[in-house]
Design a protein around this motif. Structure first.
Motif, PDB file in Angstrom:
ATOM      1  N   GLN A  88     -12.805  48.228  10.359  1.00 18.78           N
ATOM      2  CA  GLN A  88     -13.648  48.309  11.481  1.00 18.78           C
ATOM      3  C   GLN A  88     -14.418  46.853  12.256  1.00 18.78           C
ATOM      4  OE1 GLN A  88     -16.444  51.456  10.655  1.00 18.78           O
ATOM      5  NE2 GLN A  88     -14.472  53.224  10.734  1.00 18.78           N
ATOM      6  N   LEU A  89     -14.958  46.245  10.919  1.00 20.86           N
ATOM      7  CA  LEU A  89     -15.694  45.170  11.340  1.00 20.86           C
ATOM      8  C   LEU A  89     -14.807  43.819  11.900  1.00 20.86           C
ATOM      9  CD1 LEU A  89     -18.374  45.293   8.511  1.00 20.86           C
ATOM     10  CD2 LEU A  89     -18.727  45.929  10.815  1.00 20.86           C
ATOM     11  N   GLY A  90     -13.591  43.931  11.502  1.00 17.80           N
ATOM     12  CA  GLY A  90     -12.610  42.681  11.917  1.00 17.80           C
ATOM     13  C   GLY A  90     -12.878  41.514  10.778  1.00 17.80           C
ATOM     14  N   GLU A  91     -11.706  40.678  10.783  1.00 13.13           N
ATOM     15  CA  GLU A  91     -11.438  39.728   9.666  1.00 13.13           C
ATOM     16  C   GLU A  91     -12.927  38.649   9.761  1.00 13.13           C
ATOM     17  OE1 GLU A  91      -8.390  36.237   8.250  1.00 13.13           O
ATOM     18  OE2 GLU A  91      -7.927  38.017   9.664  1.00 13.13           O
ATOM     19  N   ASN A  92     -13.215  38.286  10.688  1.00 17.86           N
ATOM     20  CA  ASN A  92     -14.281  37.126  10.883  1.00 17.86           C
ATOM     21  C   ASN A  92     -15.585  37.763  10.188  1.00 17.86           C
ATOM     22  OD1 ASN A  92     -12.641  35.191  12.045  1.00 17.86           O
ATOM     23  ND2 ASN A  92     -13.012  35.601  13.995  1.00 17.86           N
ATOM     24  N   LYS A  93     -15.982  38.980  10.728  1.00 14.54           N
ATOM     25  CA  LYS A  93     -17.258  39.434  10.294  1.00 14.54           C
ATOM     26  C   LYS A  93     -17.204  39.889   8.965  1.00 14.54           C
ATOM     27  CE  LYS A  93     -19.260  41.256  14.560  1.00 14.54           C
ATOM     28  NZ  LYS A  93     -19.594  42.586  15.303  1.00 14.54           N
ATOM     29  N   TRP A  94     -15.978  40.257   8.249  1.00 13.35           N
ATOM     30  CA  TRP A  94     -15.830  40.661   6.924  1.00 13.35           C
ATOM     31  C   TRP A  94     -15.931  39.427   5.966  1.00 13.35           C
ATOM     32  CZ3 TRP A  94     -16.362  45.069   5.035  1.00 13.35           C
ATOM     33  CH2 TRP A  94     -16.124  45.599   3.618  1.00 13.35           C
ATOM     34  N   ALA A  95     -15.416  38.320   6.744  1.00 12.69           N
ATOM     35  CA  ALA A  95     -15.398  36.873   6.006  1.00 12.69           C
ATOM     36  C   ALA A  95     -16.755  36.686   5.649  1.00 12.69           C
ATOM     37  CB  ALA A  95     -14.452  35.941   6.568  1.00 12.69           C
ATOM     38  N   ASP A  96     -17.588  36.683   6.653  1.00 15.66           N
ATOM     39  CA  ASP A  96     -18.834  36.520   6.552  1.00 15.66           C
ATOM     40  C   ASP A  96     -19.608  37.064   5.840  1.00 15.66           C
ATOM     41  OD1 ASP A  96     -18.986  34.396   8.488  1.00 15.66           O
ATOM     42  OD2 ASP A  96     -19.350  35.763  10.099  1.00 15.66           O
ATOM     43  N   ILE A  97     -19.375  38.455   5.375  1.00 16.57           N
ATOM     44  CA  ILE A  97     -20.014  39.382   4.393  1.00 16.57           C
ATOM     45  C   ILE A  97     -19.615  38.984   3.166  1.00 16.57           C
ATOM     46  CG2 ILE A  97     -20.007  41.616   3.564  1.00 16.57           C
ATOM     47  CD1 ILE A  97     -19.812  42.822   6.318  1.00 16.57           C
ATOM     48  N   MET A  98     -18.431  38.583   3.017  1.00 19.33           N
ATOM     49  CA  MET A  98     -17.788  38.207   1.717  1.00 19.33           C
ATOM     50  C   MET A  98     -18.628  36.779   1.118  1.00 19.33           C
ATOM     51  SD  MET A  98     -15.921  40.436   0.608  1.00 19.33           S
ATOM     52  CE  MET A  98     -16.988  41.485   1.294  1.00 19.33           C
ATOM     53  N   ARG A  99     -18.911  35.799   2.300  1.00 20.01           N
ATOM     54  CA  ARG A  99     -19.519  34.611   1.982  1.00 20.01           C
ATOM     55  C   ARG A  99     -21.210  34.748   1.306  1.00 20.01           C
ATOM     56  NH1 ARG A  99     -16.819  33.290   6.766  1.00 20.01           N
ATOM     57  NH2 ARG A  99     -15.021  31.639   6.439  1.00 20.01           N
ATOM     58  N   LYS A 100     -21.524  35.928   1.980  1.00 26.01           N
ATOM     59  CA  LYS A 100     -22.903  36.225   1.739  1.00 26.01           C
ATOM     60  C   LYS A 100     -23.037  36.722   0.488  1.00 26.01           C
ATOM     61  CE  LYS A 100     -24.231  36.741   6.346  1.00 26.01           C
ATOM     62  NZ  LYS A 100     -24.769  37.660   7.567  1.00 26.01           N
ATOM     63  N   LEU A 101     -22.070  37.190  -0.551  1.00 30.73           N
ATOM     64  CA  LEU A 101     -22.308  37.676  -1.870  1.00 30.73           C
ATOM     65  C   LEU A 101     -22.703  36.431  -2.867  1.00 30.73           C
ATOM     66  CD1 LEU A 101     -19.090  39.896  -2.027  1.00 30.73           C
ATOM     67  CD2 LEU A 101     -21.317  40.709  -1.483  1.00 30.73           C
ATOM     68  N   PHE A 102     -23.256  36.726  -3.607  1.00 27.79           N
ATOM     69  CA  PHE A 102     -24.043  35.884  -4.769  1.00 27.79           C
ATOM     70  C   PHE A 102     -22.530  35.544  -5.493  1.00 27.79           C
ATOM     71  CE2 PHE A 102     -27.909  37.661  -3.956  1.00 27.79           C
ATOM     72  CZ  PHE A 102     -28.610  36.470  -3.290  1.00 27.79           C
ATOM     73  N   LEU A 103     -22.528  34.446  -6.241  1.00 25.72           N
ATOM     74  CA  LEU A 103     -21.339  33.839  -6.735  1.00 25.72           C
ATOM     75  C   LEU A 103     -21.051  34.566  -8.138  1.00 25.72           C
ATOM     76  CD1 LEU A 103     -21.767  29.981  -7.006  1.00 25.72           C
ATOM     77  CD2 LEU A 103     -21.027  31.485  -5.345  1.00 25.72           C
ATOM     78  N   GLY A 104     -22.022  35.107  -8.738  1.00 23.11           N
ATOM     79  CA  GLY A 104     -21.704  36.204  -9.741  1.00 23.11           C
ATOM     80  C   GLY A 104     -20.850  37.420  -9.467  1.00 23.11           C
TER      81      GLY A 104
END
Length: 268
Positions: A88-104
């Motif tokens: 629903q969000l699309g690859e670019n927005k989804w990739a941005d969400i994954m980038r915002k996750l903490f390293l752990g």
């Protein structure tokens, strides 16, 4: 149940047979403050294999992990069963969400995707630092220690040993910082290969959110004493969470024990 039927998790949400729901240690928080700790993952496919092999991705740990998560994490589920979906969000927005996750959490998801795709057995090559004996080390991924999250990852308070002196001669020592996320990792990884000092400045500048009433920027942290810079790096290291990718190995050659590092992203 036939393979075409859907499983349901404990909340009744549909999980496909080729998917797995896992719970992150912190998760993703959206702009409204909704927290999404549960992630639905799928196995690695040829799409991810090709993506991970691209030169601009395979030589950057942050981009490599993000490419894997963007492809293999299909949904995030919130406390009240709110759902964020990749489709629903699309690859670019989804990739941005994954980038915002903490390293752990990113490392934890990599570990779970690796297990789901290839099983929990791994073999690494290692060299004993005591006798230089070359070893094949077999282990299970469940042997990797998972460090708990014991602090607010967005507000890690600190007090510098020496402090930053401004143009008027005032000393500033207190502030707070956040843990690094995937975006930080993408930016810092290539810098660290060239210049560790610049990488440390970049990391500190991105993670420190407040230092008394000083307007923080890279120049401020470049001028800090080495003692203060080391203190900030150590403070971040002391509160990390997620997989501790260190194994204790007993050398069959000399009988002595040593530690060796391993990260599943290198075996995907």
């Amino acid at each position: 149940m036939s393979k075409n039927q859907l499983n349901k998790n404990q909340k009744g949400l549909e999980i496909k047979p080729d998917e797995l729901e896992v719970e992150m240690l912190y998760g993703y928080v959206d702009k409204e403050g909704n927290q999404f700790k549960r992630a639905v993952i799928r196995e690695i496919s040829g799409v991810e294999e090709e993506e991970l092999g691209k030169p601009d991705i395979k030589n950057n740990a942050g981009r490599k992990i993000n490419a894997l998560l963007t492809g293999c994490v299909t949904r995030l589920i919130g406390e009240n069963d709110q759902v964020l979906e990749r489709e629903q969000l699309g690859e670019n927005k989804w990739a941005d969400i994954m980038r915002k996750l903490f390293l752990g959490d990113r490392d934890y998801l990599v570990l779970k995707i690796r297990e789901f795709s290839f099983g929990d057995e791994m073999t690494i090559d290692s060299i004993c630092p005591n006798c230089n004996n070359r070893l094949k080390v077999d282990f299970y991924t469940h042997e990797i220690e998972i460090l708990p999250l014991n602090t607010d990852p967005f507000k890690i308070e600190f007090e510098l040993p020496k402090g930053y002196m401004d143009a008027e001669g005032n000393i500033h020592t207190q502030g707070f910082m956040r843990l690094p996320n995937g975006k930080d990792q993408e930016i810092i990884d290539p810098i660290a290969r060239r210049n560790e000092g610049i990488a440390n400045t970049t990391l500190i500048a991105r993670c420190v959110q407040e230092l008394d009433d000083v307007k923080v920027n890279p120049q401020v942290f470049r001028k800090l004493s080495s003692k203060d810079r080391e203190y900030l790096i150590k403070t971040l290291a002391d509160v990390v969470f997620g997989p501790r990718f260190i194994l204790n190995v007993d050398c069959v050659g000399c009988g002595r024990s040593f530690e060796t590092g391993v990260h599943p992203i290198n075996f995907i």
